[in-house]
Design a protein around this motif. Structure first.
Motif, PDB file in Angstrom:
ATOM      1  N   LYS A 208       0.816  -1.226   0.000  1.00 22.45           N
ATOM      2  CA  LYS A 208       0.000   0.000   0.000  1.00 22.45           C
ATOM      3  C   LYS A 208       0.845   1.271   0.000  1.00 22.45           C
ATOM      4  O   LYS A 208       0.598   2.217   0.758  1.00 22.45           O
ATOM      5  N   VAL A 209       1.844   1.306  -0.884  1.00 19.68           N
ATOM      6  CA  VAL A 209       2.735   2.461  -0.968  1.00 19.68           C
ATOM      7  C   VAL A 209       1.959   3.748  -1.246  1.00 19.68           C
ATOM      8  O   VAL A 209       2.160   4.766  -0.572  1.00 19.68           O
ATOM      9  N   PHE A 210       1.066   3.696  -2.220  1.00 14.21           N
ATOM     10  CA  PHE A 210       0.396   4.920  -2.649  1.00 14.21           C
ATOM     11  C   PHE A 210      -0.813   5.269  -1.786  1.00 14.21           C
ATOM     12  O   PHE A 210      -1.309   6.385  -1.853  1.00 14.21           O
ATOM     13  N   GLU A 211      -1.276   4.313  -1.001  1.00 13.09           N
ATOM     14  CA  GLU A 211      -2.331   4.621  -0.039  1.00 13.09           C
ATOM     15  C   GLU A 211      -1.757   5.199   1.246  1.00 13.09           C
ATOM     16  O   GLU A 211      -2.461   5.816   2.038  1.00 13.09           O
ATOM     17  N   LYS A 212      -0.458   4.995   1.458  1.00 16.63           N
ATOM     18  CA  LYS A 212       0.228   5.527   2.644  1.00 16.63           C
ATOM     19  C   LYS A 212       1.400   6.390   2.199  1.00 16.63           C
ATOM     20  O   LYS A 212       2.492   6.336   2.759  1.00 16.63           O
ATOM     21  N   LEU A 213       1.161   7.217   1.202  1.00 18.25           N
ATOM     22  CA  LEU A 213       2.241   7.928   0.535  1.00 18.25           C
ATOM     23  C   LEU A 213       3.009   8.846   1.486  1.00 18.25           C
ATOM     24  O   LEU A 213       4.228   8.992   1.367  1.00 18.25           O
ATOM     25  N   ARG A 214       2.317   9.456   2.416  1.00 18.30           N
ATOM     26  CA  ARG A 214       2.992  10.378   3.346  1.00 18.30           C
ATOM     27  C   ARG A 214       4.029   9.659   4.210  1.00 18.30           C
ATOM     28  O   ARG A 214       4.998  10.279   4.651  1.00 18.30           O
ATOM     29  N   GLN A 215       3.824   8.384   4.441  1.00 18.54           N
ATOM     30  CA  GLN A 215       4.802   7.630   5.225  1.00 18.54           C
ATOM     31  C   GLN A 215       6.124   7.457   4.474  1.00 18.54           C
ATOM     32  O   GLN A 215       7.157   7.196   5.086  1.00 18.54           O
ATOM     33  N   TYR A 216       6.066   7.600   3.141  1.00 20.89           N
ATOM     34  CA  TYR A 216       7.264   7.423   2.315  1.00 20.89           C
ATOM     35  C   TYR A 216       7.796   8.764   1.811  1.00 20.89           C
ATOM     36  O   TYR A 216       8.637   8.798   0.906  1.00 20.89           O
ATOM     37  N   LYS A 217       7.329   9.849   2.420  1.00 23.56           N
ATOM     38  CA  LYS A 217       7.692  11.183   1.949  1.00 23.56           C
ATOM     39  C   LYS A 217       9.194  11.418   1.965  1.00 23.56           C
ATOM     40  O   LYS A 217       9.753  12.035   1.055  1.00 23.56           O
ATOM     41  N   ASP A 218       9.880  10.944   2.990  1.00 18.32           N
ATOM     42  CA  ASP A 218      11.325  11.143   3.097  1.00 18.32           C
ATOM     43  C   ASP A 218      12.108  10.234   2.153  1.00 18.32           C
ATOM     44  O   ASP A 218      13.265  10.531   1.823  1.00 18.32           O
ATOM     45  N   LEU A 219      11.495   9.146   1.727  1.00 17.35           N
ATOM     46  CA  LEU A 219      12.170   8.216   0.822  1.00 17.35           C
ATOM     47  C   LEU A 219      12.142   8.708  -0.626  1.00 17.35           C
ATOM     48  O   LEU A 219      13.081   8.441  -1.390  1.00 17.35           O
ATOM     49  N   LEU A 220      11.093   9.416  -1.001  1.00 14.84           N
ATOM     50  CA  LEU A 220      10.910   9.821  -2.389  1.00 14.84           C
ATOM     51  C   LEU A 220      12.061  10.667  -2.933  1.00 14.84           C
ATOM     52  O   LEU A 220      12.537  10.408  -4.055  1.00 14.84           O
ATOM     53  N   PRO A 221      12.552  11.684  -2.212  1.00 15.79           N
ATOM     54  CA  PRO A 221      13.697  12.449  -2.746  1.00 15.79           C
ATOM     55  C   PRO A 221      14.928  11.587  -2.973  1.00 15.79           C
ATOM     56  O   PRO A 221      15.700  11.816  -3.920  1.00 15.79           O
ATOM     57  N   LYS A 222      15.140  10.588  -2.121  1.00 13.74           N
ATOM     58  CA  LYS A 222      16.288   9.697  -2.280  1.00 13.74           C
ATOM     59  C   LYS A 222      16.161   8.862  -3.551  1.00 13.74           C
ATOM     60  O   LYS A 222      17.146   8.633  -4.261  1.00 13.74           O
ATOM     61  N   ILE A 223      14.930   8.403  -3.833  1.00 15.07           N
ATOM     62  CA  ILE A 223      14.709   7.649  -5.069  1.00 15.07           C
ATOM     63  C   ILE A 223      14.971   8.533  -6.277  1.00 15.07           C
ATOM     64  O   ILE A 223      15.573   8.092  -7.272  1.00 15.07           O
ATOM     65  N   ILE A 224      14.545   9.788  -6.197  1.00 14.95           N
ATOM     66  CA  ILE A 224      14.753  10.719  -7.309  1.00 14.95           C
ATOM     67  C   ILE A 224      16.241  10.917  -7.578  1.00 14.95           C
ATOM     68  O   ILE A 224      16.706  10.818  -8.722  1.00 14.95           O
ATOM     69  N   ILE A 225      17.016  11.186  -6.530  1.00 13.81           N
ATOM     70  CA  ILE A 225      18.460  11.416  -6.689  1.00 13.81           C
ATOM     71  C   ILE A 225      19.155  10.150  -7.180  1.00 13.81           C
ATOM     72  O   ILE A 225      19.942  10.180  -8.136  1.00 13.81           O
ATOM     73  N   PHE A 226      18.864   9.033  -6.534  1.00 13.19           N
ATOM     74  CA  PHE A 226      19.490   7.761  -6.897  1.00 13.19           C
ATOM     75  C   PHE A 226      19.118   7.369  -8.326  1.00 13.19           C
ATOM     76  O   PHE A 226      19.968   6.919  -9.104  1.00 13.19           O
ATOM     77  N   GLY A 227      17.840   7.556  -8.696  1.00 15.53           N
ATOM     78  CA  GLY A 227      17.390   7.216 -10.039  1.00 15.53           C
ATOM     79  C   GLY A 227      18.058   8.062 -11.103  1.00 15.53           C
ATOM     80  O   GLY A 227      18.430   7.562 -12.174  1.00 15.53           O
ATOM     81  N   LEU A 228      18.228   9.351 -10.834  1.00 19.16           N
ATOM     82  CA  LEU A 228      18.901  10.229 -11.798  1.00 19.16           C
ATOM     83  C   LEU A 228      20.361   9.824 -11.988  1.00 19.16           C
ATOM     84  O   LEU A 228      20.869   9.817 -13.114  1.00 19.16           O
ATOM     85  N   ILE A 229      21.020   9.495 -10.892  1.00 17.60           N
ATOM     86  CA  ILE A 229      22.427   9.076 -10.986  1.00 17.60           C
ATOM     87  C   ILE A 229      22.551   7.819 -11.837  1.00 17.60           C
ATOM     88  O   ILE A 229      23.421   7.723 -12.720  1.00 17.60           O
ATOM     89  N   ILE A 230      21.682   6.839 -11.583  1.00 18.52           N
ATOM     90  CA  ILE A 230      21.734   5.586 -12.354  1.00 18.52           C
ATOM     91  C   ILE A 230      21.412   5.832 -13.824  1.00 18.52           C
ATOM     92  O   ILE A 230      22.110   5.356 -14.724  1.00 18.52           O
ATOM     93  N   SER A 231      20.336   6.593 -14.069  1.00 12.41           N
ATOM     94  CA  SER A 231      19.901   6.822 -15.442  1.00 12.41           C
ATOM     95  C   SER A 231      20.970   7.538 -16.256  1.00 12.41           C
ATOM     96  O   SER A 231      21.340   7.107 -17.356  1.00 12.41           O
ATOM     97  N   VAL A 232      21.490   8.631 -15.711  1.00 10.27           N
ATOM     98  CA  VAL A 232      22.522   9.390 -16.425  1.00 10.27           C
ATOM     99  C   VAL A 232      23.810   8.571 -16.538  1.00 10.27           C
ATOM    100  O   VAL A 232      24.458   8.556 -17.596  1.00 10.27           O
ATOM    101  N   GLY A 233      24.179   7.875 -15.462  1.00  8.88           N
ATOM    102  CA  GLY A 233      25.402   7.084 -15.482  1.00  8.88           C
ATOM    103  C   GLY A 233      25.376   6.008 -16.553  1.00  8.88           C
ATOM    104  O   GLY A 233      26.366   5.817 -17.279  1.00  8.88           O
ATOM    105  N   LEU A 234      24.253   5.321 -16.676  1.00  8.82           N
ATOM    106  CA  LEU A 234      24.143   4.266 -17.686  1.00  8.82           C
ATOM    107  C   LEU A 234      24.182   4.845 -19.097  1.00  8.82           C
ATOM    108  O   LEU A 234      24.761   4.255 -20.012  1.00  8.82           O
ATOM    109  N   ARG A 235      23.560   6.009 -19.273  1.00 10.01           N
ATOM    110  CA  ARG A 235      23.602   6.663 -20.581  1.00 10.01           C
ATOM    111  C   ARG A 235      25.033   7.059 -20.945  1.00 10.01           C
ATOM    112  O   ARG A 235      25.435   6.957 -22.108  1.00 10.01           O
ATOM    113  N   VAL A 236      25.785   7.530 -19.962  1.00  9.21           N
ATOM    114  CA  VAL A 236      27.184   7.894 -20.218  1.00  9.21           C
ATOM    115  C   VAL A 236      27.991   6.655 -20.596  1.00  9.21           C
ATOM    116  O   VAL A 236      28.797   6.683 -21.536  1.00  9.21           O
TER     117      VAL A 236
END
Length: 365
Positions: A208-236
């Motif tokens: 129930k990630v999206f039904e309890k989204l506020r509980q994951y509020k602090d995790l979301l920015p980390k996913i964004i940063i980590f995802g950007l690093i992986i995405s750009v790194g793989l493209r490079v």
């Protein structure tokens, strides 16, 4: 009212961030598909830029498509399909309904939509989703741990298919393929990855990630940063260390697309938690509530326009991106207008009515 009909989801029961994500994905699907819609026979091999030196806006549009849309949005849709199944299953169980009493019929109707749609657009994904939905249904009782194992195996198999396409059967997924051949090609070459995303969506639904989204509020920015690093790194890595197109390059790009799709989902989820931003996302929610209708309407608009005005193969990438924005803007407007008067989109109403074997109420009171 029967137990089956009690399973029908009312507007007040919707998890609105999922509608926003679907609406966002509808835009991305259009941005990718319009490139094929504009070509003779929807054949990507006929893609040309009508100039020896492409204009800057055509180059920008192609760059935008390659790095920000292509390959990302079917990942999101696949994840949301698995998540939607999980939500429906939990609601059916809570209301004492048996999902086997209606969900197989729901999938068969979706398959029918997909087959009809494929007469106009060979790249239809509804058929693949419908058939793989039966696999998801068969594994509905597995724990999250086993689902995660299956997802990992699916991604490994997808990598093998990408690296050694000839080993996994002939086929091109081209416009000239028959419906059966294109379905088999899709199941073989797209199916493993889609199935893996189905399983991940199912896991997200069970916890129930999206039904309890506020509980994951602090995790979301980390996913964004980590995802950007992986995405750009793989493209490079692809740009620097691969010299010609091949299976490894394609697989790395797929992983990059997956990481960027996670960034999109996390960013929109985070924005939806902020009241000053959520109001700007709401229009996409209307589009998402009519995702099936809007997906098919995109085909009707684009195929009709390019054929009626004899523009197939004559429109460059910059203008196609502008057309994407215009069509999506139109969908934002009519989706809002429609859902202020009706409970469901036209295709969604038809789908629900035949799923439950009873014509659903349509108009809002």
């Amino acid at each position: 009212m029967t137990k089956d009909n009690q399973q029908i989801v009312q507007p007040s029961e919707r998890i609105y961030i999922l509608d926003i994500l679907r609406g966002f994905a509808v835009f991305g699907i259009l941005a990718v598909n319009i490139m094929a819609f504009s070509l003779p026979n929807h054949d990507f091999s006929q893609m040309i830029i009508n100039s020896e030196s492409p204009k800057w806006y055509d180059q920008l549009a192609l760059w935008f498509n390659e790095y920000f849309t292509e390959g990302k949005f079917y990942i999101i849709f696949s994840f949301l399909f698995g998540l939607g199944f999980s939500v429906q299953l939990s609601r059916a169980e809570a209301k004492g309904s048996n999902i086997l009493s209606f969900y197989p019929r729901r999938l068969l109707i979706l398959l029918g939509f997909g087959i009809l749609h494929s007469f106009f657009w060979w790249g239809d994904v509804l058929r693949i989703y419908a058939l793989l939905g039966f696999v998801l249904l068969a594994f509905r009782k597995l724990s999250n741990q086993w689902l995660l194992v299956l997802a990992a195996l699916c991604f490994v198999l997808s990598g093998l298919v990408t690296a050694f396409p000839a080993v996994f059967g002939e086929g091109s997924g081209a416009p000239s393929d028959s419906i059966l051949k294109s379905i088999l090609f899709g199941l073989t070459h797209m199916g493993p990855f889609v199935m893996g995303m189905f399983f991940l969506g199912r896991i997200a639904g069970q916890i129930k990630v999206f039904e309890k989204l506020r509980q994951y509020k602090d995790l979301l920015p980390k996913i964004i940063i980590f995802g950007l690093i992986i995405s750009v790194g793989l493209r490079v890595i692809v740009s620097v260390f691969t010299t010609k197109p091949g299976g490894i390059e394609t697989h790395l790009k797929g992983l990059s697309d997956m990481a960027l799709a996670a960034v999109y989902v996390s960013a929109l989820s985070l924005l939806s938690l902020r009241e000053n931003m959520a109001k700007y996302l709401n229009p996409m929610g209307y589009v998402g509530r009519m995702a099936l209708t809007n997906y098919i309407v995109q085909t009707i608009i684009c195929v009709g326009f390019f054929r009626i005005f004899d523009l197939e193969g004559k429109v460059n990438a910059g203008l196609l991106l502008l057309m994407t924005l215009m069509i999506y803007g139109f969908q934002l407007l009519y989706s809002r207008w429609w859902l202020r008067r009706f409970k469901y989109g036209p295709m969604e109403w038809f789908w629900r009515s035949f799923t439950y074997g009873k014509m659903q109420s349509f108009r809002l009171k």
